[in-house]
Design an enzyme around this catalytic site. Structure first.
Site: not given
Ligand code: PGA
Length: 251
Positions: A9-11, A95, A97, A167, A173, A213, A234-235
């Site tokens: 998930n590149w956001k 998500h 966010e 999640e 993050g 994470s 994500g990251g």
């Molecule tokens: P993260 O993000 O791996 O950077 O914690 C995960 C996500 O939001 O899907």
């Protein structure tokens, strides 16, 4: 048996040119890793470049959101049909966010899930508790509630195209990963909610990812758990070597 799905998930990261470069870097690293589906969910503007770059590889492209209406006066929004025509196969829905910053509710998550499934997309539906909710002891109640709300009016047949990502909000993050046991437990609550709605057979066949994470260091342990069928990353999905190592851990 259920299928592992490793999804990035590149956001709001990567321009179209950057997307092309990163996918070209990743392609040889994940080639032939057929024990899982490999997905990259990218910003909407990156989709054409990403689809083009991923052509002929085992990388599938996903979007990060979808609107619930088919068309009309919804300035700035993107429909499921538009995503399909652009070559998108997966879409992240709900998500944390989007729930936190863009007013996403359990109702709109449900509507988006239905719109995605009805268009033939695979939905990656996100659920997860905040730290406060966990400390108050509501994790199980909340995960089951979010799961059931998201899947209202989804058919058992459509569940074949549903992936649920557990999640924990406190792990996204932050560098704080849930322990493998916490991930297994959370994913287990999600699976139990699916079983309560659709029966044990559908629940056993549903892919439940862990996200928060996840990285090249902790993926193997997380993925070794009974209820963890993949990851939403994500990251670490912005670094080709780290993402490829997670895909490798799922083999
Ligand atoms: P993260 O993000 O791996 O950077 O914690 C995960 C996500 O939001 O899907």
């Amino acid at each position: 048996m259920r299928r592992y799905v490793i999804a990035g998930n590149w956001k709001m990261n990567m321009t179209p040119n950057g997307a092309k470069a990163l996918i070209n870097e990743m392609k040889p690293l994940v080639a032939g890793k057929d024990n899982c589906d490999v997905v990259l969910c990218v910003p909407a503007i990156d989709i054409p470049a990403a689809v083009e770059a991923a052509k002929g590889s085992n990388i599938k492209i996903g979007a990060e959101n979808v609107h619930f209406k088919a068309s009309g006066a919804y300035t700035g929004e993107i429909s499921a049909e538009m995503l399909c025509e652009a070559g998108v196969e997966y879409v992240v829905i709900g998500h944390s966010e989007r729930r936190q910053y863009f007013g996403e509710t359990d109702q709109t998550v449900n509507l988006r899930t239905l719109a995605a499934l009805n268009a033939g997309l695979k939905a990656i539906v996100c659920v997860g508790e905040t730290l406060e909710q966990r400390e108050l002891g509501y994790t199980e109640t909340l995960l089951k509630f979010q799961t059931k709300m998201a899947l209202t009016n989804v058919t058992a047949e459509q569940m074949k195209n549903v992936i649920i990502a557990y999640e924990p909000v406190w792990a996204i993050g932050t560098g704080v990963t849930a322990t493998a046991d916490q991930a297994d437990e959370g994913n287990g609550y999600v699976r139990a909610a699916v079983a309560e709605m659709f029966g044990a057979e559908v629940a056993e066949a549903t892919t439940v990812q862990y996200g928060g994470s996840m990285n090249d260091k902790n993926a193997a342990e997380l993925l070794s758990k009974e209820n963890v069928d993949g990851g939403l990353i994500g990251g670490a999905s912005l670094k080709s070597a780290a993402f490829a190592a997670i895909v490798e851990a799922a083999q």
